[in-house]
Enzyme design. Structure first.
Site, PDB file in Angstrom:
ATOM      1  N   CYS B  87      36.373  35.160  44.450  1.00 46.59           N
ATOM      2  CA  CYS B  87      35.567  35.104  43.225  1.00 46.59           C
ATOM      3  C   CYS B  87      34.199  34.501  43.550  1.00 46.59           C
ATOM      4  O   CYS B  87      33.409  35.122  44.226  1.00 46.59           O
ATOM      5  CB  CYS B  87      36.317  34.354  42.125  1.00 46.59           C
ATOM      6  SG  CYS B  87      35.690  34.729  40.477  1.00 46.59           S
ATOM      7  N   HIS B 195      41.992  36.812  42.052  1.00 45.63           N
ATOM      8  CA  HIS B 195      42.423  35.464  42.436  1.00 45.63           C
ATOM      9  C   HIS B 195      43.865  35.469  42.946  1.00 45.63           C
ATOM     10  O   HIS B 195      44.795  35.252  42.165  1.00 45.63           O
ATOM     11  CB  HIS B 195      42.366  34.528  41.224  1.00 45.63           C
ATOM     12  CG  HIS B 195      40.995  34.118  40.817  1.00 45.63           C
ATOM     13  ND1 HIS B 195      40.369  33.013  41.342  1.00 45.63           N
ATOM     14  CD2 HIS B 195      40.122  34.645  39.932  1.00 45.63           C
ATOM     15  CE1 HIS B 195      39.164  32.879  40.794  1.00 45.63           C
ATOM     16  NE2 HIS B 195      38.988  33.861  39.934  1.00 45.63           N
ATOM     17  N   GLU B 197      45.368  33.189  44.463  1.00 35.02           N
ATOM     18  CA  GLU B 197      45.986  31.856  44.303  1.00 35.02           C
ATOM     19  C   GLU B 197      46.558  31.644  42.904  1.00 35.02           C
ATOM     20  O   GLU B 197      47.241  30.668  42.652  1.00 35.02           O
ATOM     21  CB  GLU B 197      44.960  30.766  44.654  1.00 35.02           C
ATOM     22  CG  GLU B 197      43.914  30.442  43.592  1.00 35.02           C
ATOM     23  CD  GLU B 197      42.748  31.435  43.511  1.00 35.02           C
ATOM     24  OE1 GLU B 197      42.816  32.497  44.180  1.00 35.02           O
ATOM     25  OE2 GLU B 197      41.788  31.148  42.779  1.00 35.02           O
TER      26      GLU B 197
END
Lengths: 729, 221
Positions: B87, B195, B197
């Site tokens: 990002c 993302h 994560e």
């Protein structure tokens, strides 16, 4: 007023007093408190401290009735936010606050700074913010300003929260013509702290340094609190210069710097500069600590040249905090704030005088005894008349086609999918969002544990208008249900009381009525109010002198605790063949239902009755069923009634439902204390322990009712169409 | 393996990235402040996390790309150390010249936060070794400036040389050729807007992101 000499010598005329929003008798009170005429700085300080927004002068005596205590409460109203024990040495810290007037005038910055302000209230107390919520009310969808306001408010909330990195996990939105020219933007933040690391605002220790940190002070937002304490008129948009401008990047730095400093033992007291900025923060710290304060205005970091003490004290520039430090810790603290590239200035010290003294260029420019300023602020018993009871409905319309009514309702402003809104909010940052927007309550995991905090914001203003007492009860009851429906034990609430002009007895009657209902419900459901905010004068007078107050809107934000997030329930149907049942009884209460409004164009009748014993019992049962794993999906029944709730479960799970026959009254009444649950056929619910009625079987790709199939695809398209049509994207 | 997360003023996915790296590597990553001028010894993986470094002022990633630590990140990348930018980290990598192209404002103007379906364009990089080529995975996006842009020659080259790591399965933000993530020519620097994560355990709604970290750690040995 660029020159202080002229500022402190300016004589106070009745016009100047009126411009400051002070009534003549309030000015007399100032004269007797000081024993002399105030100068303009002092007058400005009195005017903001005694504004409705800061002093709660119309509401204080009524707010006192609300239950605020319980074994779970660590700190109730009076501090920056409420603090509740969530076990294992941790606390949830939360509050909801309004930013209505600024958001109408400048929707992006108004909403953004609303989020910034409530975040500061929470991290001021030592908590890391973990979730934002909001409660929004806009005018009718076809009002010329509505689209602009929706677009700006949503972008502003997202723009601030996304940058700060706190997930915006949910909220509620209503549309009604009563909000056409006075929207409501209520923002809530929840944070988590260790119970032995909670920070309060009471200043102490004579001689301790008073430190200013964060952004510099500019000329923005002067008189914001006073603006928030007056009615709107057609020239309100000229007040745009009084709207503050937010900088979420600085807020993020301020969060990290404050939490870093809070890990040490350097802070004696801390308070954010919110409404009325440096004035209210310094007065509150000194008053709560029963001490005095002296500030050197030459030391205040200013953004612009030539700012006067009057401007510095009344500025509402954002992202600023005031702290009292332990002596000798200034250098350590300064190093932390310099690392985060924030201003840090020692601007004064704690005294024992019980006076607030300001000096500027070697002169004393303000000397006010603190007693009259805060504790002895005006406290009015405004006349109030109860809202007359609505007449029972005598002519209940019939429906010719329940399926067609359902499609209309699913596309209606108050029931349509809010996906367009929440996709503009980062609702997953921090990677602990376990239940995303769209369910009964949002759930965020307590980081590093298997516990979850459930959060919901609720209010049904049309019920409050028809019957403030029942409406006040219902707002608390619905919040209790939403938290229970995900499996969370409701813990406590915050309230944001949005009403019209309290000087009108019928408006004050709405306020008093809602408080009465909330008081009863909070006590019955063990959900004390631990923080809150009052926003009055949400009322606009047009050029013909016609006043339109907002619907009485006591927005409730509640939190609940899930001990094991693995057990959390969601609304989505899980598997074909499972049984759908309703827990709780249905009465023929169709008054104030959305069906009556959206299908028949009527907003009449009494709202549904609220039986708090049933609410408590059914909530306890539902939480037990979730804990035992006896139910596979749960949804509370509220706006739109049973059939709308069933449809929401089907859409969430993308599986249809075959329902037993029902009439329109059963399909669409909004009777309270009810939940929908699904369960496996091989594990039926115990009739002796659960008051339920089976009403259908999960399966297919349509909602099948009374022999007709309404395809899920059509229902989804209807549900998604409202925002697409309104926003054109 | 030792890993590092670079923390800029305004980073807000640094903790989430650290959690994912710890899960994959078994050790807490070093959190490195952007003003540092050296990386800890022996770092095998550097992550630039999501967020709003310097508030996204000027352009997303533009100011952070000039932070002191970025000189060391570039030097490490030149030595072949793996660098993952997610990002805002992707935006920083393009601004720093470690990856080609730029991330423009989303074509739909609004910020977008939702799960998206991604096609794994190539499983031939260390970063995508946990996936099959052409596999469809689900990972969330959350960005305002995710609209990948490069001139046609550059796009042809990175496609031709197999440097596209992920593509959106549908148009999400207007990205050229639906590009969601790319690697550099040496294959040791990945930038991606989604993302991973945020999708590393069932509580997140899936674990497709975990496979990126696990595959990467395994590939790096």
């Amino acid at each position: 007023m660029s020159d202080t000499a002229s500022e402190s010598q300016q004589s106070i005329t009745p016009e100047i007093v009126a411009e400051h929003g002070l009534a003549p008798d309030e000015y007399d009170r100032i004269l007797s408190a000081l024993g002399r005429e105030p100068n303009i700085v002092e007058l400005g300080i009195f005017s903001v401290m005694w504004s409705e927004h800061c002093s709660y002068k119309s509401s204080r005596r009524h707010l006192k009735k609300l239950p605020t205590e319980g074994p779970q409460v660590i700190c109730g109203p009076g501090e920056n936010a409420g603090v509740v024990d969530i076990g294992d040495g941790q606390a949830a810290i939360f509050k909801m606050e309004s930013h209505n007037h600024p958001s109408f005038i400048e929707p992006y910055q108004g909403a953004a700074t609303g989020v910034g302000g409530i975040l500061r209230d929470v991290f001021t107390m030592g908590a890391r913010p973990v979730a934002n919520m909001n409660a929004l009310r806009f005018g009718r969808p076809d009002h010329p300003k509505t689209r602009h306001l929706v677009s700006g408010v949503v972008a502003g909330i997202g723009g601030y929260g996304n940058c700060v990195g706190v997930p915006t996990v949910g909220g509620e939105v209503n549309f009604h013509s009563a909000y056409d020219t006075n929207i409501l933007v209520n923002a809530m933040t929840v944070g988590i702290a260790d119970t032995d690391k909670i920070f309060y605002s009471a200043a102490s220790g004579v001689g301790n340094p008073i430190v200013y940190v964060g952004s510099k002070t500019g000329r923005d937002g002067i008189h914001g609190a006073t603006m928030a304490s007056a009615e709107f008129d057609e020239d309100s948009e000229d007040k745009r210069p009084t709207v503050q401008v937010g900088d979420p990047f600085t807020e993020k730095l301020l969060i990290e710097a404050c939490l870093e400093l809070m890990a040490s033992d350097a802070i004696v007291a801390i308070q954010d500069m919110g409404a009325a900025g440096l004035t209210s923060s310094s007065v509150e710290m000194a008053t709560n600590g029963e001490v005095g304060i002296i500030l050197d205005m030459d030391k205040v970091p200013c953004r612009e040249e030539g700012m006067t003490p009057y401007e510095m004290m009344l500025s509402e520039s954002q992202e600023r905090m005031l702290m009292v430090l332990e002596p000798g810790r200034e250098d350590m603290a300064r190093a932390i704030f310099e690392k985060w590239e924030l201003d840090f200035a020692v601007i004064g010290e704690v005294t024992d005088t019980r006076h607030m003294i300001l000096t500027f260029e070697g002169e004393t420019v303000c000397d006010i005894p603190l007693g009259p300023l805060a504790a002895d602020a005006p406290n009015y018993d405004r006349p109030h008349v109860p809202t007359p009871k609505a007449a029972p409905l005598t002519d209940i319309p019939e429906s010719t086609d329940i399926g067609a009514d359902l499609l209309t309702l699913m596309a209606s402003p108050d029931l349509a999918s809010r996906r367009w809104i929440w996709e503009q909010y980062d609702h997953m940052v921090m990677a602990d969002t376990i239940q995303r927007p769209g369910g009964d309550a949002a759930v965020v995991r307590v980081h590093g544990t298997s516990k979850g905090l459930a959060i919901s914001t609720d209010c049904t203003p049309r019920y409050c208008k028809a019957d403030p007492v029942e409406g006040g009860k219902q707002a608390i009851a619905e919040c209790y249900r939403n938290l229970s429906a995900v499996g969370a034990k409701p813990l406590a609430t915050t309230d944001c009381m949005n009403f019209g002009n309290p000087e009108k007895p019928e408006i004050m009657g709405q306020f008093v009525g809602c408080i009465e209902g909330m008081t009863e419900a909070c006590a019955a459901l063990d959900m004390p109010i631990v923080s809150g905010n009052v926003s009055l004068y949400n009322e606009t007078t047009d050029s013909d002198g016609k006043a339109t107050p907002v619907l009485p809107t006591p927005a409730i934000g509640g939190i609940g605790l899930l001990h094991d997030i693995e057990k959390m329930a969601t609304v989505a149907f899980k598997a074909e063949g499972e049984c759908l049942a309703v827990i709780g009884a249905s009465y023929p209460d169709i008054g104030q239902s959305l069906w009556l409004r959206e299908i028949h164009g009527r907003e009449d009748g009494p709202p549904p009755r609220v039986d708090l014993k049933d609410e408590k019992l059914h909530g306890d049962i539902v939480r037990r069923l979730i804990d035992e794993g006896a139910v596979t999906a749960v949804h509370d029944i509220s706006d739109g009634g049973l059939l709308v709730a069933v449809t929401e479960m089907a859409l969430a799970g993308n599986i249809g439902i075959e329902l037993d026959a029902m009439d329109a009254a059963f399909a669409f009444n909004e009777c309270q204390a009810r939940y929908l649950v699904t369960y496996r056929t091989d594990a039926p619910l115990d009739r002796n322990a659960v008051p339920f009625e089976k009403i259908g079987t999960v399966g297919g790709d349509a909602v099948r009712v009374n022999g007709a199939d309404i395809p899920l695809a059509d229902l989804r398209a209807a549900n998604e169409s409202f925002f697409e049509n309104l926003m054109g994207r | 393996m030792k890993s590092a997360v670079i923390v800029f003023p305004g980073s807000n996915c640094d903790r989430d990235m650290a959690v994912a790296l710890e899960q994959a590597t078994g050790a807490k990553p070093h959190m490195v402040w952007h003003r540092e001028t050296e990386l800890p010894d022996g770092i095998g993986l550097i992550a630039l996390p999501g967020g709003f470094s310097y508030g996204d002022y000027l352009r997303s990633g533009a100011i952070g790309a000039n932070s002191p630590i970025m000189r060391e990140v570039k030097a490490a990348a030149d030595r072949g150390v793996a660098v993952l930018g997610v990002c805002n980290g992707f935006q920083l990598l393009t601004e720093a010249g470690l990856l080609p192209g730029a991330l423009l404002r989303n074509a739909g103007i609004d910020f977008i936060c939702r799960d998206v379906a991604l096609k794994v364009a190539s499983s031939q990089t260390a970063f995508t070794s946990g996936y099959q080529s052409d596999e469809t995975i689900t990972i969330p996006v959350a960005h305002h400036d995710g609209n990948y842009f490069a001139d046609n020659d550059t796009l042809d080259r990175i496609e031709g040389e197999g440097h596209v790591a992920f593509r959106y399965d549908e148009s999400v933000n207007g990205s050229a050729r639906n590009i969601a993530g790319i690697v550099n020519a040496a294959g040791n620097v990945l930038g991606m807007m989604p993302h991973p994560e945020r999708m590393i355990e069932p509580a997140h709604g899936g674990s497709d992101g975990k496979r990126l970290f696990d595959g990467l750690v395994q590939a790096l040995g």
